[in-house]
Design a protein around this motif. Structure first.
Motif, PDB file in Angstrom:
ATOM      1  N   ARG A   1       0.904  -1.045  -0.039  1.00 15.31           N
ATOM      2  CA  ARG A   1       0.129   0.081   0.111  1.00 15.31           C
ATOM      3  C   ARG A   1       0.905   1.406   0.072  1.00 15.31           C
ATOM      4  N   ARG A   2       1.914   1.168   0.982  1.00 13.87           N
ATOM      5  CA  ARG A   2       2.879   2.571   0.943  1.00 13.87           C
ATOM      6  C   ARG A   2       3.530   2.768  -0.161  1.00 13.87           C
ATOM      7  N   SER A   3       4.095   1.572  -1.230  1.00 11.09           N
ATOM      8  CA  SER A   3       4.811   1.428  -2.292  1.00 11.09           C
ATOM      9  C   SER A   3       3.757   2.212  -3.418  1.00 11.09           C
TER      10      SER A   3
ATOM     11  N   VAL B   1       1.068   4.170  -2.711  1.00  8.52           N
ATOM     12  CA  VAL B   1       1.126   5.712  -2.229  1.00  8.52           C
ATOM     13  C   VAL B   1       2.343   6.680  -2.653  1.00  8.52           C
TER      14      VAL B   1
END
Lengths: 201, 201
Positions: free
Chosen positions: B156-158, B160
């Motif tokens: 998920r953070r990749s 974002v």
């Protein structure tokens, strides 16, 4: 009216005008401050201010150049500070983010001036973007030379991409909007992502 | 005044109002078009338009939602289209850039509406940012599952970071300003840079 002291140099007078403009823009806002207000505050005639700056917009341009020259000096200190290229790149991303947040976001009056500058003084902004890319290029080149990063196909273009990939951390409009973005990446996280790109062959 | 046909559903009438608003905003601009103009063009009373939309701003919100729902459907087609994750990510970056350029940049009247939406309808914009991240997350997860990308610390953070790193390719203000940036990276180049980050462990 006290006109400038004969011993004061032209550069000194320009600096006094800019300092006074800074103060009045900060107090009343850019739109509401006139060249006559600046002249009155300095005890000069408006005509004398116009000998130094042809318009209020020229004052903003000079203010903007001065601010960006200070920022570039700060960024050159980061380059000169030693340590790994990755650490200095992190510092570049994180410090420029923090300084821009402090400069624009908390203060609507400064934001107003920055918006005028972005719209009207694009050459000054563009020159600063090129200098930001110069700093990134120098750091990436040092990282490649030290074996921290693999060779890049084109170091200048890696620097352009690294600059553009972190625009959300320094662009005044985005700094304001990103505060409302529930999933935004902060400067630490986004700089690690950009470093991943630089480390990948 | 011809009020809506009794056989027309509520959804149909909303669509007719939105289509007419689209046309008038495109012709006269958002600021210069009133709800009364839209009603007159439809042969309705303004009171009837207000039964469907409480304000002109609600019409913009609905227009914006409709446009972004179409875009999301397009992006889901990219996910479903098969091929490598990298190819579909490239298509996501390049096509969204082109579609936004076509939508905002050539047309000052659409840009005006987008600026209103960005300022006033942030929830609609935010929901779209989340959906963009959903699409990126799905593609990155497929790439990891297929061994195209190494495992990510947090997919998920990749996603974002990948979304934020390409904001210059889709944000309306940046799309306009980047055209004046002499060293900007285009969608092909920036998407390769972002793919490098995703490929690096």
């Amino acid at each position: 009216m006290t006109e400038p002291d004969a011993h004061e140099t032209r550069a000194d007078t320009r600096t006094r005008i800019l300092d006074t403009a800074d103060r009045l823009f900060g107090h009343y806002g850019y739109g509401k401050t006139t060249v006559a207000d600046i002249a009155r505050e300095l005890g000069m005639s408006p005509a004398n201010v116009y000998r130094f700056f042809a318009s209020k917009l020229e004052i903003v341009e000079a203010k903007c150049e001065r601010m960006l020259a200070q920022r570039h000096a700060y960024n050159l200190e980061i380059v000169a500070s030693g340590g790994s290229a990755a650490d200095r790149l992190r510092r570049f991303f994180i410090d420029n983010h923090r300084l821009n947040l402090e400069a624009f976001v908390s203060d609507p009056k400064t934001y107003e001036i920055v918006e005028v500058a972005m719209a009207e003084e694009w050459e000054t902004i563009q020159a600063h973007l090129v200098r930001m890319t110069d700093v990134l290029e120098a750091l990436i080149a040092e990282g490649v030379a030290a074996g921290e990063f693999p060779p890049q196909a084109d170091i200048r273009r890696s620097a352009v991409c690294a600059r553009q990939a972190h625009v959300s951390l320094f662009h005044p409009t985005l700094l304001r909007q990103c505060a409302d973005d529930i999933e935004r990446a902060g400067p630490e996280e986004l700089s690690e992502f950009i470093l991943r790109a630089l480390r990948c062959p």
